[in-house]
Design a protein around this motif. Structure first.
Motif, PDB file in Angstrom:
ATOM      1  N   LEU A 180       1.046  -1.168  -0.357  1.00 23.16           N
ATOM      2  CA  LEU A 180      -0.083   0.326  -0.490  1.00 23.16           C
ATOM      3  C   LEU A 180       0.930   1.370  -0.021  1.00 23.16           C
ATOM      4  N   ALA A 181       2.415   0.976   0.359  1.00 23.08           N
ATOM      5  CA  ALA A 181       3.085   2.242   0.209  1.00 23.08           C
ATOM      6  C   ALA A 181       2.594   3.301  -1.350  1.00 23.08           C
ATOM      7  N   PRO A 182       2.744   2.451  -2.029  1.00 27.59           N
ATOM      8  CA  PRO A 182       2.385   3.659  -3.323  1.00 27.59           C
ATOM      9  C   PRO A 182       1.231   4.914  -2.834  1.00 27.59           C
ATOM     10  N   LEU A 183       0.631   4.054  -2.180  1.00 29.17           N
ATOM     11  CA  LEU A 183      -0.868   5.365  -1.470  1.00 29.17           C
ATOM     12  C   LEU A 183      -0.421   5.986  -0.813  1.00 29.17           C
ATOM     13  N   ALA A 185      -5.661   6.792   6.742  1.00 32.38           N
ATOM     14  CA  ALA A 185      -4.679   5.988   7.321  1.00 32.38           C
ATOM     15  C   ALA A 185      -5.244   4.824   8.062  1.00 32.38           C
ATOM     16  N   GLN A 186      -5.908   4.922   8.863  1.00 34.79           N
ATOM     17  CA  GLN A 186      -6.555   4.592   9.783  1.00 34.79           C
ATOM     18  C   GLN A 186      -7.923   3.382   9.419  1.00 34.79           C
ATOM     19  N   ILE A 187      -8.562   3.910   8.499  1.00 39.11           N
ATOM     20  CA  ILE A 187      -9.056   2.553   7.523  1.00 39.11           C
ATOM     21  C   ILE A 187      -7.523   1.362   6.814  1.00 39.11           C
ATOM     22  N   ILE A 188      -6.631   1.925   6.153  1.00 37.55           N
ATOM     23  CA  ILE A 188      -5.763   1.133   6.541  1.00 37.55           C
ATOM     24  C   ILE A 188      -5.158   0.173   6.799  1.00 37.55           C
ATOM     25  N   GLU A 189      -4.701   1.240   8.347  1.00 36.09           N
ATOM     26  CA  GLU A 189      -4.043   0.428   9.619  1.00 36.09           C
ATOM     27  C   GLU A 189      -5.766  -0.721   9.905  1.00 36.09           C
ATOM     28  N   ASN A 190      -6.367  -0.796   9.987  1.00 36.25           N
ATOM     29  CA  ASN A 190      -7.532  -1.062  10.314  1.00 36.25           C
ATOM     30  C   ASN A 190      -7.426  -2.501   9.264  1.00 36.25           C
ATOM     31  N   THR A 191      -6.930  -2.584   8.551  1.00 41.14           N
ATOM     32  CA  THR A 191      -7.464  -3.413   6.947  1.00 41.14           C
ATOM     33  C   THR A 191      -6.295  -4.079   7.161  1.00 41.14           C
ATOM     34  N   VAL A 192      -4.508  -3.186   7.230  1.00 35.68           N
ATOM     35  CA  VAL A 192      -4.002  -4.408   7.314  1.00 35.68           C
ATOM     36  C   VAL A 192      -3.582  -4.884   8.777  1.00 35.68           C
ATOM     37  N   HIS A 193      -3.576  -4.655   9.527  1.00 31.31           N
ATOM     38  CA  HIS A 193      -3.717  -5.721  11.019  1.00 31.31           C
ATOM     39  C   HIS A 193      -4.997  -6.648  10.793  1.00 31.31           C
TER      40      HIS A 193
END
Length: 142
Positions: free
Chosen positions: A89-92, A103-111
């Motif tokens: 997801l780094a390109p985002l 950022a929070q949505i991505i963090e929760n998804t990655v977790h």
């Protein structure tokens, strides 16, 4: 729960997970640190496909202030998987900087994805252990 005994062990694990996660085109360096404001952090250069991952040591985790709950359980393998997933997801990152909710949505998804991968790994390890023990008992039963 997996705790790496050395940076070399963590680096070896990172290389294995890079293959499993389709990240072989990335150069990743892993460092174990005793002070960090999180369980782990990844700093990446998308253009060069280079990343540095820092994982907190058990000592650093134990002395860190704040409540420790299940969401932030100490497990260096889980944290390594989590940080490696961020590379997809780094390109985002530029978009995320503009929108903290993203950022929070991505963090929760990655977790969540990290948890699933970790559970699959543990299940495979248990099955492998059971299979090898079953084979051993079959040999001794004969």
């Amino acid at each position: 729960m997996i705790e790496y005994g050395s940076e070399a062990e963590a680096q070896e694990s990172a290389e294995q997970f890079k293959r499993l996660l389709g990240l072989t085109h990335w150069t990743v360096k892993v460092k174990l640190v005793s002070e960090l404001e999180a369980l782990g952090i990844v700093i990446s250069n998308v253009n060069k496909r280079h990343a540095n991952i820092k994982l907190i040591t058990r000592e650093g985790y134990d002395k860190a202030p704040g409540d420790k709950d299940d969401f932030f359980e100490f497990d260096q393998e889980m944290t390594l998987i989590h940080e490696l997933l961020h590379l997809h997801l780094a390109p985002l990152d530029p978009l995320i900087e503009e929108n903290p909710l993203s950022a929070q949505i991505i963090e929760n998804t990655v977790h969540s994805i990290s948890l699933v991968i970790k559970q699959l790994l543990e299940s495979a390890r248990r099955s492998s252990f059971v299979s090898s023990n079953s084979a051993d008992s079959e040999l001794t039963d004969s």
